[in-house]
Design an enzyme around this catalytic site. Structure first.
Site, PDB file in Angstrom:
ATOM      1  N   HIS A  50       0.924  -0.989   0.144  1.00  0.00           N
ATOM      2  CA  HIS A  50       0.053   0.090  -0.070  1.00  0.00           C
ATOM      3  C   HIS A  50       0.799   1.147  -0.011  1.00  0.00           C
ATOM      4  CE1 HIS A  50       0.758  -0.890   4.554  1.00  0.00           C
ATOM      5  NE2 HIS A  50       0.564   0.453   4.690  1.00  0.00           N
ATOM      6  N   HIS A 104       0.978   5.532   0.931  1.00  0.00           N
ATOM      7  CA  HIS A 104       0.019   6.474   1.616  1.00  0.00           C
ATOM      8  C   HIS A 104       0.285   7.919   0.981  1.00  0.00           C
ATOM      9  CE1 HIS A 104       0.592   4.363   5.542  1.00  0.00           C
ATOM     10  NE2 HIS A 104       1.296   3.756   4.959  1.00  0.00           N
TER      11      HIS A 104
END
Length: 145
Positions: free
Chosen positions: A107, A109
């Site tokens: 992932h 950010h």
């Protein structure tokens, strides 16, 4: 967790993708989900994940999925900056426990930054109010291109 090993299908992002845990979605398509971080380091902190890859980290994702995620990160960052007018933004991506990774589903950010507001530490921010996150998500979604 190290940089190798089997993907855990019970990680929190896998559960979000399966609809077992709610999230505050900013946008999604058939390959990507962008959603608000419930422990935001800054107002408007968005997470971007692949819906098609089970890579734990940057080393395990194939080039096509990585290209889709990278384009999604850029699209999300553009919307965040249009919607919230920060002074800058940070893109963060952690690999392995020693690298600061806490959820082992790749992932990214997208964190808006303001010169007069300190950023909270990764993994140390308090949980945000869900209604406030929904308001921010709608504002960011409205700024998507």
């Amino acid at each position: 967790m190290s940089l190798t090993g089997a993907y855990d299908p019970d990680n929190i992002f896998a559960k979000i993708l399966r609809g077992e845990i709610p999230s505050v979605k900013v946008w999604e398509d058939d390959r990507i989900l962008a959603f608000m971080d419930v422990f935001p380091q800054s107002e408007g902190h968005v997470l971007v994940i692949s819906k098609t890859s089970t890579a734990q980290n940057l080393l395990g994702i194939d080039a096509d999925d990585l290209a889709a995620v990278t384009a999604a990160v850029q699209r999300t960052a553009r919307a965040v900056t249009r919607a919230l007018s920060p002074d800058g933004f940070s893109i963060m991506q952690f690999n392995g426990e020693a690298g600061g990774q806490t959820v082992f589903h790749l992932h990214f950010h997208v964190i808006p930054r303001w010169a007069d507001r300190p950023m909270k530490g990764h993994g140390h921010a308090p949980m945000a109010d869900v209604e406030a996150l929904k308001t921010l998500a709608a504002k960011i979604a409205a700024a998507l291109d």
